[in-house]
Design an enzyme around this catalytic site. Structure first.
Site, PDB file in Angstrom:
ATOM      1  N   ASP A   1      -0.755  -6.543   4.796  1.00 56.61           N
ATOM      2  CA  ASP A   1      -1.602  -7.718   4.977  1.00 56.61           C
ATOM      3  C   ASP A   1      -0.840  -8.954   5.414  1.00 56.61           C
ATOM      4  O   ASP A   1      -1.335  -9.742   6.215  1.00 56.61           O
ATOM      5  CB  ASP A   1      -2.382  -8.014   3.689  1.00 56.61           C
ATOM      6  CG  ASP A   1      -3.494  -7.009   3.434  1.00 56.61           C
ATOM      7  OD1 ASP A   1      -3.820  -6.247   4.365  1.00 56.61           O
ATOM      8  OD2 ASP A   1      -4.021  -6.971   2.313  1.00 56.61           O
TER       9      ASP A   1
ATOM     10  N   THR B   1       0.815  -1.216   0.000  1.00 53.31           N
ATOM     11  CA  THR B   1       0.000   0.000   0.000  1.00 53.31           C
ATOM     12  C   THR B   1       0.847   1.264   0.000  1.00 53.31           C
ATOM     13  O   THR B   1       0.510   2.256  -0.649  1.00 53.31           O
ATOM     14  CB  THR B   1      -0.937   0.006   1.222  1.00 53.31           C
ATOM     15  OG1 THR B   1      -1.868  -1.074   1.110  1.00 53.31           O
ATOM     16  CG2 THR B   1      -1.717   1.315   1.323  1.00 53.31           C
TER      17      THR B   1
ATOM     18  N   THR C   1      -3.773 -20.896  19.039  1.00 48.40           N
ATOM     19  CA  THR C   1      -5.066 -20.432  19.512  1.00 48.40           C
ATOM     20  C   THR C   1      -5.589 -19.287  18.664  1.00 48.40           C
ATOM     21  O   THR C   1      -4.811 -18.521  18.078  1.00 48.40           O
ATOM     22  CB  THR C   1      -4.986 -19.976  20.982  1.00 48.40           C
ATOM     23  OG1 THR C   1      -6.261 -19.460  21.401  1.00 48.40           O
ATOM     24  CG2 THR C   1      -3.916 -18.916  21.194  1.00 48.40           C
TER      25      THR C   1
END
Length: 362
Positions: free
Chosen positions: A97, A12, A296
């Protein structure tokens, strides 16, 4: 004079609006012109830091980080190693990302760092008026050129985070990254506040990349990885209520190339269903040589193997403790690409290699 090498990969921070109205990263030479127009960065110097200069490099192909692959991690590591003795610090400009995956991977691909490697980027392009890019770019260069942090980091919105402890936590706000289970290494404001007790120690001479022989061996190891990466896959499996054994089997034993590792994003402290078919699918994968990491879905805290009857350690999954899912995935990929067998990988995963986890009592 402190010299910083800035590697622009795309993302970006380097995007402009194309004729279709979508954002796309510009080529490296065009981005360098944008960077030189940032206040304080003209002439490849840093205003207010007279002894700090920067040089920019790039790849022929710019990438949105959603398209990054492990082969691109290797390419970034090789580029940094190729100029390692010419610079005092390094900045990798990268899309947000998948930045946490790449930063984690570089911490395992470049053991023996004695200089900072700082990943950064932005939520809004540098070409836009209201953007976080100028502050992140200047901050990353200053940090890389002035703080002797011997590790891979992420610099974003005034905070320097350990790379393999970072995760993207917001898609829009400028504070896009956090380190849920580890404090910042430094905070930048009117002064730079160092958190040195949490920095990794400087490597000794036997492993330091400052030694030419060590760099040569590391480059040779990196050169062997692309072919190895093509021969297997590592998957990430998010557990959810009602997940079927057939889904698990398809993900873990039905892939091509074959899965050699999997990060299980389990519930809470590493719990999963006790359904016999579900557990049987996991056991079958372990018997087929797949290394399972019990991680997790929760951002903070740690997987505690054996804490609950619903824990996944009984089927052979290795507890990830407080590793981020991104670090678990990158570490699995790097260990498997290095040629270790399943048992050796299982032994190595819960052992800290680059400050990526805290070992706590079972």
């Amino acid at each position: 004079m402190s010299r910083v090498y800035v590697l622009y990969t795309g993302g970006t921070i380097g995007c402009v609006t194309n004729p279709d109205g979508a954002l796309a990263p510009v080529p490296g030479a065009e981005f360098e012109k944008l960077a030189l127009a940032v206040p304080g960065l003209s002439d490849h110097r840093v205003q207010d830091y007279p002894d700090l200069s920067w040089t920019m490099g790039w790849f022929d192909r710019t990438l949105d980080s959603s398209n990054m692959t492990p082969a691109d991690w290797v390419a970034i590591a090789r580029r940094l190693l190729s100029v390692y003795d010419q610079y005092d610090g390094f900045v990798v400009l990268h899309g947000t990302d998948s930045m946490a995956y790449s930063a984690s991977a570089l911490s395992f691909l470049l053991p023996g760092l004695s200089k900072p490697v700082v990943f950064s980027g932005s939520q809004v392009p540098l070409s836009f008026t209201l953007s976080d890019a100028p502050a992140n770019l200047v901050g990353a260069i200053v940090v890389a050129g002035t703080l002797p942090v011997p590790e891979v980091c992420v610099y974003f919105d005034t905070r320097l985070l350990r790379g393999n402890r970072s995760s993207k936590v917001d898609a829009n706000r400028f504070a896009g990254f956090d380190s849920p289970n580890f404090p910042p290494l430094a905070t930048v404001g009117s002064v730079v506040a160092r958190n040195e007790p949490y920095w990794l120690p400087m490597p000794d001479k036997s492993v330091s990349l400052a030694e030419p022989d060590n760099r040569s061996r590391r480059l040779a190891a990196l050169d062997a990885l692309p072919a190895a990466l093509a021969g297997f896959s590592v998957v990430m499996l998010w557990l959810y209520p009602g997940i079927r054994a057939s889904t698990v089997s398809a993900m873990l034993t039905g892939t091509s190339p074959a899965a050699k590792g999997a990060v299980l994003l389990a519930f809470g402290e590493g719990n999963g269903p006790t359904d016999p078919d579900f557990l049987g699918a996991l056991s079958a994968a372990v018997k087929a040589g797949v290394v399972l990491m019990d991680n997790t879905q929760v951002q903070r805290g740690a997987v505690l193997p054996g804490a609950y009857a619903t824990g996944l350690g009984a089927v052979g999954a290795v507890g990830a403790y407080d590793m981020t899912p991104e670090a678990s995935y990158a570490k699995l990929v790097c260990l498997l690409a290095g040629g270790l067998d399943a048992e050796a990988v299982k032994a190595a995963m819960p052992v800290p290699q680059a400050g990526e986890l805290t070992v706590i009592g079972d």
